[in-house]
Enzyme design. Structure first.
Site, PDB file in Angstrom:
ATOM      1  N   GLU A 259     -21.337 -26.276  20.236  1.00 27.93           N
ATOM      2  CA  GLU A 259     -20.268 -27.184  19.830  1.00 27.93           C
ATOM      3  C   GLU A 259     -19.481 -26.593  18.667  1.00 27.93           C
ATOM      4  OE1 GLU A 259     -21.932 -31.061  19.078  1.00 27.93           O
ATOM      5  OE2 GLU A 259     -22.302 -31.435  21.199  1.00 27.93           O
ATOM      6  N   HIS A 278     -18.355 -35.157  21.391  1.00 31.58           N
ATOM      7  CA  HIS A 278     -19.467 -35.728  20.628  1.00 31.58           C
ATOM      8  C   HIS A 278     -19.041 -37.008  19.906  1.00 31.58           C
ATOM      9  CE1 HIS A 278     -23.518 -34.407  18.694  1.00 31.58           C
ATOM     10  NE2 HIS A 278     -23.445 -35.727  18.778  1.00 31.58           N
TER      11      HIS A 278
END
Length: 526
Positions: A259, A278
């Protein structure tokens, strides 16, 4: 005292810190080198998922007493390094439960009705009603992997949509699942029956790439897959191949193994792939909850000496902790070992405190034992504060008793764990003032240090078997540091507990299990 805040925190949290007289330094977006310098003079630090507290950074903190995560996950904190330095690590379990559960449902609806794809098409000037034929959720079977805090809320909401809910969770009893209106099934059965699958488990060795090529092959054709838990639980390359083949009709990820993911991630090329950056905990309500909780916990600890929601120490005074510490270590080890020895969902835990330990406040010891018992399943979602609640939530019956006499030791903690199909008994004591020891496993008496990588082996009591075990481990490059051998004369069997210098691979475990006269081999991590 100074509190460093390195990820965005709502003003409500910052105000709590300032009103308590703490100096607040906001430094968002620091590089690792900048963080090492900034943390040097901090007494406390509040983070979210953006800050990575590695062992190197923690070692640079000269005054740090507490780390607070404004959220649940602690995979960005080196817990061992923090514990080694005596730094209390806290999280805020429950603050974002509703937010994460609702986001799971949002992604489910988005996939079922092709919402993102239809919106993009319409904004591009097309009117393609026939192309985006959706599916109703009512009557569909939702498979939930992990029936914990968030998974149970998803189950409740899905039932409101008149979905059939099945779940896999080896730490939840069928009775508890039945109370929730959920059918507990094996993982393979969940794959075979589910129209939609959602995962709600922590990321750990056992759950890394849990959904992989083999898993997808066992699923229904046209299944929908959701992951709002942790990146890495889903093998993204295998998911891409399953979607390309049509096996998986749609997938929605809120989390990724890396990420942010690379812009050319192969999943982004698929029209039936839905994703968000997220956002599971990204609601105003959830952020306010965790900001207030994290700040309040830091104030309680730094100003008043009160510990709440710590994951690496119990909620006790500093004076009591000095006396209880070796017993806390022993209790948690006993719980962790019982969790790994159990052959099914645990239904009952019976703890007996004998001798000198019975005269202490044993409530924190019970919490420590339950934390050890549940940590493999719940990871950062269980701590010394909520361990008893989490156990009862899973339908586990807890019994505790004390006796001032201990036959062979000054103090003894005995733990019987019942599970579907059997039970195990473990007992441990403290040698000297600080050293925990396991002194009994069922009928097997021993003197073992519960630490590191261990193997628990049952074999026939025949000459040469122990030698073959040693040779097999040696050929795999594993060194035996300690070994304890006991006998079960009525069964003509041996019980072996040995410590090795590194975790054995599945290949090594398989080789041991295939040795002549070896009946079972369990790898234990303590």
């Amino acid at each position: 005292m100074k509190v460093l805040v390195t990820d965005p925190l709502l003003p409500e949290g910052l105000e709590i810190l300032k009103k308590a007289g703490l100096e607040v330094e906001e430094r968002v977006g620091l590089s690792p080198e900048e963080l090492k310098e900034a943390i040097r003079e901090a007494d406390g630090i509040i983070i979210r998922s953006g800050t990575k507290l590695t062992a190197e950074i923690i070692e640079a903190a000269e005054r740090l007493k507490v780390i607070a995560r404004a959220g649940t996950g602690l995979d960005n904190v080196d817990l061992e390094a923090a514990s080694r330095r005596g730094i209390v690590v806290m999280n805020c379990p429950g603050g974002n439960t509703n937010s994460a559960a609702e986001h799971t449902l949002a992604l489910m609806f988005a996939m079922a009705r092709n919402v993102p794809q239809a919106m993009a098409s319409l904004k591009a000037g097309r009117w393609e009603r026939k192309k985006f034929l959706g599916r109703e959720l009512m009557g569909k079977t939702l498979g939930i992997i992990g029936l914990g805090r968030i998974g149970s809320v998803v189950a409740e909401r899905a039932q409101g949509l008149k979905m059939k809910v099945i779940a896999y969770d080896p730490y939840v009893t069928p009775e508890r699942a039945s109370e929730m209106g959920v059918e507990l099934v094996s993982l393979d059965e969940l794959y075979a029956r589910s129209d939609i699958i959602t995962v709600h488990v922590p990321l750990m060795k056992e759950t890394y790439h849990l959904l992989n090529a083999e898993s997808f092959a066992k699923m229904k054709d046209g299944v929908l897959v959701i992951n709002c838990a942790r990146g890495g639980i889903v093998d993204e390359r295998a998911l891409y191949e399953a979607m390309k083949s049509g096996k998986v009709a749609g997938a929605a990820l809120d989390v990724f193994e890396k990420e942010p993911p690379d812009p050319d991630h192969p999943l982004f090329s698929l029209e039936n792939f839905v994703c968000t950056p997220h956002l599971g905990a990204s609601t105003l309500e959830a952020q306010k909850n965790v900001a207030v909780a994290a700040a309040s916990q830091v104030v309680d600890f730094l100003v008043h000496g009160v510990v709440r929601n710590a994951v690496n120490m119990p909620s006790v005074s500093a004076e009591a902790l000095k006396v209880l510490k070796p017993y806390l270590v022993l209790a948690e080890k006993l719980g962790a070992m019982q969790a790994q020895l159990a052959e099914g969902p645990i239904t009952e835990v019976s703890i007996v405190y004998q001798g000198e330990v019975s005269r202490l406040d044993t409530a924190p010891l019970t919490m420590a034992l339950l934390k050890g018992l549940l940590s493999r399943a719940l990871r950062e979602d269980v701590n010394y504060v909520n361990a008893l609640y989490r156990a009862r939530e899973r339908g586990i019956k807890i019994l505790e008793s004390k006796t001032e006499t201990a036959e062979d030791f000054l103090n003894l903690i005995g733990v019987t764990v019942k599970f579907k199909g059997g039970e195990n008994y473990l007992a441990g004591t403290i040698f000297g003032k600080m050293e925990p020891r396991i002194v009994r496993i069922n009928d097997f008496q021993l003197d073992a240090l519960p630490q590191g990588h261990m193997l628990y082996i049952h074999n026939d009591d025949r000459p040469g078997v122990i030698g073959l075990i040693g040779v097999t481990l040696g050929e795999a490059g594993l060194n035996i540091s300690r070994m304890h051998v006991g006998q079960e004369p009525e069964k003509r069997r041996n019980v072996i507990l040995l410590s090795v210098d590194q975790a054995p691979s599945e290949e090594v475990l398989s080789a041991l299990r295939n040795l002549p006269h070896v009946h079972s081999v369990k790898a234990l991590e303590l």
